[in-house]
Design a protein around this motif. Structure first.
Motif, PDB file in Angstrom:
ATOM      1  N   ILE A 344       0.862  -1.183   0.000  1.00 23.41           N
ATOM      2  CA  ILE A 344       0.000   0.000   0.000  1.00 23.41           C
ATOM      3  C   ILE A 344       0.899   1.234   0.000  1.00 23.41           C
ATOM      4  O   ILE A 344       1.757   1.385   0.879  1.00 23.41           O
ATOM      5  N   ARG A 345       0.699   2.097  -0.980  1.00 20.31           N
ATOM      6  CA  ARG A 345       1.520   3.306  -1.104  1.00 20.31           C
ATOM      7  C   ARG A 345       0.694   4.543  -0.778  1.00 20.31           C
ATOM      8  O   ARG A 345      -0.378   4.746  -1.339  1.00 20.31           O
ATOM      9  N   TYR A 346       1.266   5.367   0.094  1.00 18.66           N
ATOM     10  CA  TYR A 346       0.636   6.625   0.512  1.00 18.66           C
ATOM     11  C   TYR A 346       1.410   7.777  -0.112  1.00 18.66           C
ATOM     12  O   TYR A 346       2.618   7.899   0.057  1.00 18.66           O
ATOM     13  N   ALA A 347       0.687   8.651  -0.854  1.00 16.86           N
ATOM     14  CA  ALA A 347       1.343   9.752  -1.554  1.00 16.86           C
ATOM     15  C   ALA A 347       0.899  11.123  -1.049  1.00 16.86           C
ATOM     16  O   ALA A 347       1.226  12.145  -1.653  1.00 16.86           O
ATOM     17  N   GLY A 348       0.117  11.147   0.024  1.00 21.07           N
ATOM     18  CA  GLY A 348      -0.360  12.412   0.570  1.00 21.07           C
ATOM     19  C   GLY A 348      -1.836  12.331   0.907  1.00 21.07           C
ATOM     20  O   GLY A 348      -2.553  11.438   0.449  1.00 21.07           O
ATOM     21  N   LYS A 349      -2.315  13.296   1.731  1.00 20.49           N
ATOM     22  CA  LYS A 349      -3.693  13.263   2.227  1.00 20.49           C
ATOM     23  C   LYS A 349      -4.741  13.298   1.124  1.00 20.49           C
ATOM     24  O   LYS A 349      -5.820  12.740   1.271  1.00 20.49           O
ATOM     25  N   THR A 350      -4.438  13.988   0.028  1.00 22.48           N
ATOM     26  CA  THR A 350      -5.436  14.130  -1.038  1.00 22.48           C
ATOM     27  C   THR A 350      -5.154  13.231  -2.241  1.00 22.48           C
ATOM     28  O   THR A 350      -5.913  13.234  -3.204  1.00 22.48           O
ATOM     29  N   SER A 351      -4.062  12.478  -2.195  1.00 26.95           N
ATOM     30  CA  SER A 351      -3.709  11.601  -3.323  1.00 26.95           C
ATOM     31  C   SER A 351      -4.302  10.210  -3.136  1.00 26.95           C
ATOM     32  O   SER A 351      -4.479   9.758  -1.995  1.00 26.95           O
ATOM     33  N   PRO A 352      -4.617   9.531  -4.225  1.00 27.37           N
ATOM     34  CA  PRO A 352      -5.158   8.176  -4.108  1.00 27.37           C
ATOM     35  C   PRO A 352      -4.168   7.207  -3.464  1.00 27.37           C
ATOM     36  O   PRO A 352      -2.957   7.339  -3.646  1.00 27.37           O
ATOM     37  N   ILE A 353      -4.712   6.251  -2.719  1.00 24.66           N
ATOM     38  CA  ILE A 353      -3.909   5.159  -2.185  1.00 24.66           C
ATOM     39  C   ILE A 353      -3.677   4.166  -3.325  1.00 24.66           C
ATOM     40  O   ILE A 353      -4.595   3.826  -4.062  1.00 24.66           O
ATOM     41  N   VAL A 354      -2.441   3.701  -3.474  1.00 25.60           N
ATOM     42  CA  VAL A 354      -2.099   2.727  -4.503  1.00 25.60           C
ATOM     43  C   VAL A 354      -1.960   1.356  -3.843  1.00 25.60           C
ATOM     44  O   VAL A 354      -1.239   1.210  -2.854  1.00 25.60           O
ATOM     45  N   VAL A 355      -2.669   0.362  -4.374  1.00 24.99           N
ATOM     46  CA  VAL A 355      -2.612  -0.997  -3.844  1.00 24.99           C
ATOM     47  C   VAL A 355      -2.028  -1.900  -4.923  1.00 24.99           C
ATOM     48  O   VAL A 355      -2.554  -1.971  -6.037  1.00 24.99           O
ATOM     49  N   LEU A 356      -0.941  -2.588  -4.585  1.00 22.96           N
ATOM     50  CA  LEU A 356      -0.239  -3.442  -5.544  1.00 22.96           C
ATOM     51  C   LEU A 356      -0.014  -4.826  -4.954  1.00 22.96           C
ATOM     52  O   LEU A 356       0.254  -4.961  -3.754  1.00 22.96           O
ATOM     53  N   MET A 362       3.205  -9.728 -11.458  1.00 26.34           N
ATOM     54  CA  MET A 362       1.823  -9.309 -11.668  1.00 26.34           C
ATOM     55  C   MET A 362       1.771  -7.813 -11.931  1.00 26.34           C
ATOM     56  O   MET A 362       2.315  -7.021 -11.168  1.00 26.34           O
ATOM     57  N   SER A 363       1.127  -7.453 -13.037  1.00 27.70           N
ATOM     58  CA  SER A 363       1.058  -6.040 -13.427  1.00 27.70           C
ATOM     59  C   SER A 363      -0.287  -5.426 -13.036  1.00 27.70           C
ATOM     60  O   SER A 363      -0.828  -4.589 -13.747  1.00 27.70           O
ATOM     61  N   THR A 364      -0.827  -5.865 -11.901  1.00 30.28           N
ATOM     62  CA  THR A 364      -2.114  -5.362 -11.435  1.00 30.28           C
ATOM     63  C   THR A 364      -1.910  -4.149 -10.540  1.00 30.28           C
ATOM     64  O   THR A 364      -0.976  -4.121  -9.722  1.00 30.28           O
ATOM     65  N   LEU A 365      -2.766  -3.143 -10.705  1.00 34.23           N
ATOM     66  CA  LEU A 365      -2.686  -1.937  -9.886  1.00 34.23           C
ATOM     67  C   LEU A 365      -4.091  -1.476  -9.545  1.00 34.23           C
ATOM     68  O   LEU A 365      -4.976  -1.451 -10.411  1.00 34.23           O
TER      69      LEU A 365
END
Length: 375
Positions: A344-356, A362-365
């Protein structure tokens, strides 16, 4: 028409195609199943104009014997119920009178009034056209559709978002879907693909039905895209779907290219925890609090209560963070992630969470947009 067919083969074919029957259609013929008996076998077809499903049973002398060719469209609901309630292993389908199908099974005989098969929509075989063609493993395609189609919009406010974007270039096929809050993307490598590039937007509802019809066995699914239609063919099944017209929104600038924190979590543990806290979540909003070694999950509903759960982190890189998101949407993503652990990647309060998935092959995002809260 005179056909002898085993009940299992007949029920299997009808069970497949009935998913495309237009039950509430003002056009009576679309409420039926088109039965066509030819020298090579019998096809069963149903259509709701957006999607057409055809199941072909080849003549083999064991499960099917065609003694006389012919065609008729019969009411799907009555036909399905009649066949389902019979115990005899052999079913005889015969047209003795014009537009009347006689069904004989054991000591039972039923006559159903039908319609002219010539008026039924047919699957376009693309004569004179040069469709884009590709092949892929059925099980892989099935799992990919399951992962991506789940996040497509169900609202007709923006019809383009009710579809899944197919972007084929060179030897890669990229599937993308979004509802404006979530996004799912997966790229597949296509062996021996030589056609020009193409873009197509397929209704997610139709695509999900296609994936349910496919087997998990090591089989191949053929895909053909031409004009405003797409066809899927696998193991005697043929499904044709309309395409959604328009341009799919660009997602290049939506995916964060850098992040402030990345955590690694066991997927099964996280899913169980998210399901637990979402039970008490007002409007499904849950809070994630990432500390040095744990991920806390919290939710509350005023005048009802609150709940807190913890999941140990397998790894953490970057700063601690707090973020709120829709728990139900998060559950959908986790349930459709085919992996043991996720990043789980956090890029800031207003940015989407990225789940990989924690699998470099696997090239799923997945993306999920955070929810702004007062506290």
């Amino acid at each position: 028409m005179l056909v002898e067919i085993t009940k299992d083969s007949l029920m299997n074919a009808v069970h497949h195609v009935i998913k495309a029957v237009a039950v509430n259609s003002p056009i009576p013929i679309l409420q039926g199943i088109n039965i066509q008996a030819g020298a090579d076998g019998v096809s069963f077809t149903a259509s709701n104009t957006s999607m057409t499903i055809q199941s072909m049973i080849p003549q083999d002398g064991a499960s099917l014997t065609v003694k006389r060719t012919g065609a008729i469209v019969i009411p799907s609901r009555y036909f399905y119920d009649v066949i389902r309630k019979h115990d005899d292993e052999l079913v005889v389908l015969e047209i003795k009178e014009q537009l009347i199908l006689t069904i004989i099974s054991g000591h039972s005989q039923i006559r159903l009034c039908g319609m002219d098969s010539a008026e039924f929509p047919y699957i376009d075989n693309g004569e004179g056209l040069s469709p884009s063609k590709l092949q892929m493993n059925s099980a892989l395609f099935r799992s990919t559709v399951k992962q991506v189609a789940i996040v497509a919009s169900t609202s007709e406010t923006r019809p383009i978002l009710t579809g899944v974007s197919f972007e084929c270039h060179n030897n890669s096929l990229n599937l993308i879907a979004t509802d404006g809050v979530r996004l799912a993307s997966r790229t597949l490598h296509i062996e021996g693909y030589t056609n020009d590039s193409f873009n197509a937007i397929i209704p997610a509802k139709n695509l999900s039905e296609v994936s349910k019809l496919l087997s998990d066995a090591d089989e191949t699914t053929e895909i053909e895209v031409s004009n405003n239609r797409v066809k899927f063919m696998a193991n005697g099944l043929k499904v044709e779907s309309a395409l959604i017209e328009g341009t799919f929104p660009s997602t290049k600038n939506v995916i964060p290219q850098s992040y402030l924190c990345e955590i690694l979590v066991d997927k099964a543990c996280l899913l169980k925890a998210v399901e637990c806290v979402t039970v008490m979540a007002s409007e499904n909003i849950i809070r994630l609090v990432a500390t040095a070694d744990t991920l806390k999950l919290l939710s509350r509903t005023a005048e009802i209560g609150d709940i807190e759960n913890e999941v140990p982190l397998l790894k953490m890189r970057g700063e601690e963070f707090i973020i709120s998101l829709n728990g139900k949407f998060f559950i959908d993503i986790l349930r459709n992630s085919d992996c043991e652990s996720i990043r789980i990647r956090y890029a800031g309060k207003t940015s989407p969470i990225v789940v990989l998935p924690d699998d470099s092959l696997m090239s799923t995002l997945f993306l999920i947009t955070p929810v702004r809260t007062h506290n």
